[in-house]
Scaffold this active site. Structure first.
Site, mmCIF file in Angstrom:
data_model
loop_
_atom_site.group_PDB
_atom_site.id
_atom_site.type_symbol
_atom_site.label_atom_id
_atom_site.label_comp_id
_atom_site.label_asym_id
_atom_site.label_seq_id
_atom_site.Cartn_x
_atom_site.Cartn_y
_atom_site.Cartn_z
ATOM 1 N N TYR A 115 122.163 17.344 -40.778
ATOM 2 C CA TYR A 115 121.470 17.151 -42.313
ATOM 3 C C TYR A 115 123.088 17.349 -43.629
ATOM 4 O O TYR A 115 122.503 17.053 -44.596
ATOM 5 C CB TYR A 115 120.604 18.071 -43.176
ATOM 6 C CG TYR A 115 118.812 17.997 -42.149
ATOM 7 C CD1 TYR A 115 118.712 16.943 -43.118
ATOM 8 C CD2 TYR A 115 118.496 18.408 -41.163
ATOM 9 C CE1 TYR A 115 117.635 16.854 -43.169
ATOM 10 C CE2 TYR A 115 117.392 17.940 -41.037
ATOM 11 C CZ TYR A 115 116.237 16.778 -41.347
ATOM 12 O OH TYR A 115 115.391 17.004 -41.357
ATOM 13 N N ALA B 56 112.660 -3.095 -56.206
ATOM 14 C CA ALA B 56 112.270 -2.088 -56.949
ATOM 15 C C ALA B 56 112.825 -1.999 -58.699
ATOM 16 O O ALA B 56 112.394 -1.452 -59.168
ATOM 17 C CB ALA B 56 112.030 -1.390 -56.216
ATOM 18 N N CYS C 122 122.839 33.607 -45.553
ATOM 19 C CA CYS C 122 121.989 33.521 -46.759
ATOM 20 C C CYS C 122 121.981 34.051 -47.910
ATOM 21 O O CYS C 122 123.101 35.668 -48.010
ATOM 22 C CB CYS C 122 120.250 33.829 -45.860
ATOM 23 S SG CYS C 122 119.716 33.926 -47.452
ATOM 24 N N SER D 214 105.709 3.051 -47.715
ATOM 25 C CA SER D 214 104.933 1.984 -46.708
ATOM 26 C C SER D 214 103.243 2.194 -46.832
ATOM 27 O O SER D 214 102.850 1.227 -45.594
ATOM 28 C CB SER D 214 105.675 2.734 -44.943
ATOM 29 O OG SER D 214 105.105 3.706 -44.941
ATOM 30 N N CYS E 29 115.852 30.453 -46.629
ATOM 31 C CA CYS E 29 115.383 31.804 -46.007
ATOM 32 C C CYS E 29 114.173 31.561 -44.411
ATOM 33 O O CYS E 29 113.665 31.399 -45.229
ATOM 34 C CB CYS E 29 115.715 32.571 -46.594
ATOM 35 S SG CYS E 29 116.055 34.331 -45.262
ATOM 36 N N HIS F 9 108.371 16.596 -49.519
ATOM 37 C CA HIS F 9 108.855 16.271 -48.478
ATOM 38 C C HIS F 9 110.085 17.186 -47.998
ATOM 39 O O HIS F 9 110.826 17.477 -47.513
ATOM 40 C CB HIS F 9 109.177 15.081 -48.280
ATOM 41 C CG HIS F 9 107.708 14.188 -47.221
ATOM 42 N ND1 HIS F 9 107.842 13.394 -47.200
ATOM 43 C CD2 HIS F 9 106.117 14.610 -46.574
ATOM 44 C CE1 HIS F 9 106.582 12.583 -46.853
ATOM 45 N NE2 HIS F 9 105.617 13.682 -46.576
#
Length: 244
Positions: free
Chosen positions: A57, A225, A141, A183, A121, A113
């Site tokens: 990520y 698009a 955190c 999709s 946290c 999502h």
């Protein structure tokens, strides 16, 4: 077909951001660092190998923030539609974890999502903006001051999408439901069109090619698009042809 009456609910998927330069992070074999992406994006993977998941990520976050990634004409058209549509609300429901809708100027965006530029946290559930790398065992955190409690604010496989109560209410009250760049194979998002139809909405698909649930829509328009979304927005705002 009649013109939109009242709220417009717009579901967007990966196809709307495909022209914005976002990498898929998969090699020619569909792998990332010899891992299937599906095996990285699960709660079990995060428990087993959090360093690997955070690195995945972190790479995606850095790529999203790179100068070459920016909203395209379709994002801008939907933001303009939100600003200028006078007959009701325009609510965007997105499956995408990027922030390109917001960068284009959209404000009512439901990220079902999750969002790549946020972390959560695991101890308190609080969500924070984050544009920096998250290093497992080092990043602390903000709310609890503990390392190893931060996870990406992403809905992984086997987790429930976010805001579903709000999304269901929006879809049930929409006069027009539009899917852009989806999709049609990922549920519950793919089922929203039938909920909209059951409550009397007109339905429209704007996609590069027919989706997995294209037959559920009243009308479909195919093409890039960045071409078909601005054209449709003009139809809605200025009456240039059928809007739904």
């Amino acid at each position: 077909m009649r013109r939109p009456n009242g709220m417009i609910a717009i579901l967007t998927g990966a196809g709307i951001s495909a022209e914005s330069g976002i990498s898929t992070f998969r090699d020619q074999n569909g792998l990332w660092e010899n891992h299937r992406v599906e095996d990285v994006c699960t709660p079990a993977a995060f428990l087993k190998q959090p360093t690997v998941v955070q690195r995945f990520y972190n790479e995606r976050r850095r790529a999203l923030l790179s100068p070459e990634v920016k909203p395209n004409a379709s994002h801008q058209a939907l933001a303009r539609l939100q600003r200028e549509y006078k007959d009701g609300q325009v609510v965007i429901i997105t499956q995408n974890i990027d922030d390109l809708h917001e960068r284009a100027g959209s404000r009512q965006v439901l990220h079902m999502h999750g969002e790549l530029l946020k972390v959560r946290c695991t101890a308190t559930g609080r969500v924070f903006e984050s544009r920096e790398d998250v290093i497992h065992g080092e990043s602390k955190c903000e709310c609890c001051g503990v390392v190893e409690t931060l996870r990406p604010h992403i809905v992984w496989f086997n987790e429930m999408p976010l805001y579903m109560d709000v999304i269901d209410e929006v879809v049930q009250n929409a006069g027009l439901f539009v899917a852009v760049g989806t999709s049609g194979n990922v549920y519950p998002a793919a089922g929203l069109v039938m909920i909209a139809k059951a409550h009397g909405a007109e339905t429209l698909e704007l996609n590069l090619e027919p989706s997995g649930n294209c037959r559920d829509f009243d009308r479909s328009v195919y093409g890039p698009a960045s071409v078909i979304v601005p054209a449709w927005a003009d139809e809605v705002l200025h009456g240039k042809g059928p809007a739904a």
